[in-house]
Design an enzyme around this catalytic site. Structure first.
Site, short mmCIF file in Angstrom:
data_model
loop_
_atom_site.label_atom_id
_atom_site.label_comp_id
_atom_site.label_asym_id
_atom_site.label_seq_id
_atom_site.Cartn_x
_atom_site.Cartn_y
_atom_site.Cartn_z
N ASP A 79 -8.52 -5.03 -6.18
CA ASP A 79 -8.07 -3.90 -5.38
C ASP A 79 -8.55 -2.62 -6.04
O ASP A 79 -7.92 -2.10 -6.96
CB ASP A 79 -6.54 -3.91 -5.26
N HIS A 93 -7.29 -5.60 -1.73
CA HIS A 93 -6.06 -4.94 -1.27
C HIS A 93 -5.23 -5.87 -0.40
O HIS A 93 -4.04 -5.65 -0.20
CB HIS A 93 -6.45 -3.68 -0.48
N SER A 123 0.85 -1.19 0.00
CA SER A 123 0.00 0.00 0.00
C SER A 123 0.89 1.25 0.00
O SER A 123 1.68 1.42 -0.93
CB SER A 123 -0.96 -0.04 1.19
#
Length: 751
Positions: free
Chosen positions: A673, A705, A592
């Protein structure tokens, strides 16, 4: 000796049984057989297989007397490729557990008396059955309360003054307020989706017309059995345009019930959820929970605070509500303020704990979970500090909270759930569920008045079942890019020898307003990397939570600035002060925002310090942040929209520095995602391949994600470890050890 044992499956199994029996001193035969059948490798070495097959326990929920507690445990087997799920009963005095329900479709056990519990069972065609069973003779006396033609979850119950029991749950509602059941709904002939406003998809799904809602009813006991009263489930939010629990992660923490009614959190329906974070607290007065037409939800006023609202909890008297509220309506990681609604009869008067004239608040930490003491005189609150989630005690009257609270002693690691051990006991002992870097579940009894804690049950005997111990965990602190200190967690191999040198595994956390914690993770577990033969260092640089709001907020407009410099300082500190770390064989990994930082590092001098990089669901170009779903996130962190402050996005764009990319890199990304679309993984892979830089792309079409499915997670770990081990030299070292073990084995065998 141990290296030879690892080559013989029989001795692995024997040692596994010994470790598991010692880890569960009160376990019965079913406990041990389940654990052995699912832990496909012995815990002589903590591997991805051990991580992913280790039993996972829910928080423990005590009964009213505090003598028993309910919990669930799930496991996954790579031999059968199946998941199992059980509801179990913990004896608080002995720490022993017994099996109540062994059924993958059973979930959410909830006490409905001292010797009876209610739970849900999912069935065919999207139906859910509500069952009640006795702990004395589980299974043989279970009976059906009702079957609901929809998927329900997040149940809460509360005994009312008339002897009935309020029952509230969440379920999806159609636009006209009826229960939604996608399994039986008529399927459209076209797959087209048409939108005319922002927020078309969220997390991992395209949004439709159905919304989360809260439903209530009441149960009454007749002839020894609970039955539904009134008209069945009633939609408490019908006609209000409100949605609760708040997706995608909302659950029982988004609402609470008392004999006076229901409080819940919901997004402001007048603000677009793609641009604003504002969620408000609402109250629905209910007397019997059988009202066929619920009163309209009433908003709780909090002047000056317009951000997220969370964790509403009724006092035991049912007249007060404690909750948290943020100030900014476009900052998802703003500081939550601890709040009190003193009287549910007057929703216009709320009070803030630790309030100051400048609006910043005297307590610099972030309250999360809230629990009232048995006498309603105190609040027990969890909040993160220095990489641990601690437990704190606060007077329940804001006027009495003059001093900032102090930490209550708990087990090592981080607290993730707190319950009153016995509701009628004025001593207010607590049953606390926590985790740590070496233990995936620990139940302990905490006495706030004596500031003591006693461990009741550890899922791994505090790490021993996994071959882990607290002696492998450490901390370092160093000067950051400015006049502030930066903290990092350190995890060493279980066979650590300070006279040897180990390659560095440098982990960069996501968020960016997040932190590495002394808590368990099934996705990014430092011990998995350490047991490969690394010293793992996990810094919490500018932007990290748990170190005060100044450090956290310092990342605004600084994505590749202060955090990057902090990481450079971390690397330099390791080089100069940790002689057992081989920084010449260092690898770095991030997901991320951590993935963003990996791409940023690639184009800057720190990138040349690493032998290999791993980027999971990262950011390739900050200009593409407007392909995300929650636009308030880049608006806050990049100080404006892309059309009002394009320069602010370009300044920290990793794609601006691809000419400097040179380090081998593994890229992992997933199709579902929607926070960081898969093109953010494809673009850097294309750059690396075009430049002839060693690189690999791993894509999961059915993950979001996070990589959550066990089989996919195993592949994730295999790919990541193979990549870093190849470039750090660990792969070669491991092969040499295996060859030496084979030679030694042959030498010891008789001719």
């Amino acid at each position: 000796m141990w290296s030879l044992l690892l080559l013989h499956p029989f001795w692995n199994l024997v040692l596994s049984c010994i470790l598991l029996i010692s880890a569960f001193p009160g376990a019965d035969a079913s406990d041990i057989s389940i654990a052995v059948s699912n832990m496909t490798l012995t815990a002589t070495k903590f591997t991805p297989e051990v991580l992913l097959t280790a039993p996972r326990r829910s928080p423990a929920i005590p009964n009213a007397k505090g003598t028993k507690a309910l919990f669930t445990v799930t496991t996954y087997s790579f031999e059968t490729h199946r998941k199992t799920s059980q509801i179990r009963l913990l004896d608080v005095e002995s720490g022993q557990s017994t099996l109540l329900v062994d059924d993958l479709s059973a979930s959410e056990p909830t006490w409905i008396g001292d010797d009876e519990f209610l739970y849900l069972k999912s069935g065919e065609k999207g139906n859910t059955t509500v069952l009640v069973d006795k702990i004395a003779r589980p299974g043989s006396q279970a009976y059906e309360v009702t079957t609901i033609k929809a998927r329900i979850s997040n149940i809460k119950i509360k005994e009312l003054t008339n002897g009935t029991v309020a029952f509230v749950c969440s379920a999806s509602a159609t636009p006209d307020g009826q229960l939604s059941n996608p399994a039986t709904a008529k399927k459209p002939y076209s797959s087209a989706k048409v939108y005319t406003s922002l927020f078309v998809r969220h997390w991992d799904e395209w949004l439709g017309e159905d919304k989360n809602s809260l439903w209530y009813t009441a149960l009454e006991k007749k002839n020894g059995r609970f039955t539904l009263t009134g008209h069945g489930l009633v939609n408490a939010l019908a006609g209000s345009k409100l949605e609760s629990p708040v997706p995608p992660f909302g659950g029982t923490g988004d609402f609470d019930i008392s004999p006076t009614g229901l409080v819940f959190v919901a997004k402001d329906p007048e603000l677009n959820p793609a641009l604003y974070t504002k969620t408000d607290l609402y109250y629905v007065p209910l007397k019997t929970f059988t009202e066929e037409q619920p009163p309209s939800p009433q908003i709780v006023e909090t002047p000056g605070l317009e951000g997220y609202t969370n964790s509403p909890v009724f006092s035991h008297c049912g007249r007060k509500v404690a909750f948290t509220r943020m100030r900014s309506k476009q900052y998802e990681s703003d500081k939550p303020r601890l709040m009190l609604l003193p009287d549910i009869g007057d929703l216009s008067k709320t009070e803030e704990f630790f309030a100051t004239d400048d609006g910043e608040g005297a307590w610099d930490y972030r309250p999360e979970t809230i629990l009232w003491s048995a006498d309603d005189k105190s609040l027990y609150v969890t909040a993160e500090k220095n990489a641990r989630v601690h437990l704190w005690e606060v007077p329940s009257n804001p006027a009495d909270a003059r001093d900032t609270p102090s930490v209550i002693m708990t087990a090592d690691g981080s607290v993730n759930d707190i319950r009153l051990l016995a509701e009628a006991d004025s001593s207010s002992k607590l049953l606390v569920t926590s985790t740590s870097l070496v233990d995936n579940s620990c139940y302990s009894i905490v006495d706030p008045s004596a500031n003591t804690t006693d461990i009741l049950s550890s899922n791994s005997k505090q790490g021993k079942t996994f071959g882990l111990s607290r002696s492998s965990i450490g901390d370092i602190t160093f000067k950051g890019a400015g006049d502030y200190d930066v903290h990092a967690l350190v995890v060493r191999p279980s066979n650590f020898d300070e006279k040897k040198k180990y390659p560095l595994c440098f982990l960069i956390h996501g968020g960016p307003q997040g932190a590495w914690q002394d808590g368990w993770s099934n996705r990014w577990n430092p011990a998995v990397f350490a047991e490969q033969g690394y010293v793992v260092v996990s810094p919490n640089p500018t932007g990290s939570t748990g170190y005060g709001m100044a450090l956290q907020n310092g990342i605004k407009g600084q994505w590749g600035g202060r955090p990057y410099e902090d990481l450079v300082k971390a690397f330099e500190h390791i080089e100069e002060n940790m002689p057992y770390v081989d920084t010449d064989r260092a690898v770095a990994l991030g997901a991320s925002y951590g993935g963003y930082m990996i791409n940023w590092i690639q184009g800057h001098p720190l990138g040349r310090k690493f032998k290999a990089l791993v980027c999971h669901d990262g950011v390739f170009s900050t200009l593409n942040q407007w392909s995300t779903e929650e636009l308030f996130f880049p608006i806050h962190d990049f100080e404006g929209t892309i059309y009002d402050n394009r320069a602010g996005y370009e300044k920290w764009d990793p794609a601006q520095h691809v000419n400097e990319w040179a380090t081998p890199q593994l890229i992992i990304h997933s199709e579902l995602d929607y926070r960081l679309p898969i093109t953010e993984g494809l673009a850097p892979f294309n750059v690396l391949q075009s430049k002839g830089i060693p690189s690999k792309l791993v894509m999961f079409p059915d993950e979001n994600h996070w990589v959550l499915k066990p089989e996919n997670s195993l592949v994730w770990h295999e790919q990541v470890l193979a990549w870093i081990n190849k470039y750090s030299g660990v792969e070669k070292e491991t092969q040499e050890v295996r060859e030496m073990a084979v030679v030694e084995d042959k030498r010891q065998k008789p001719m």
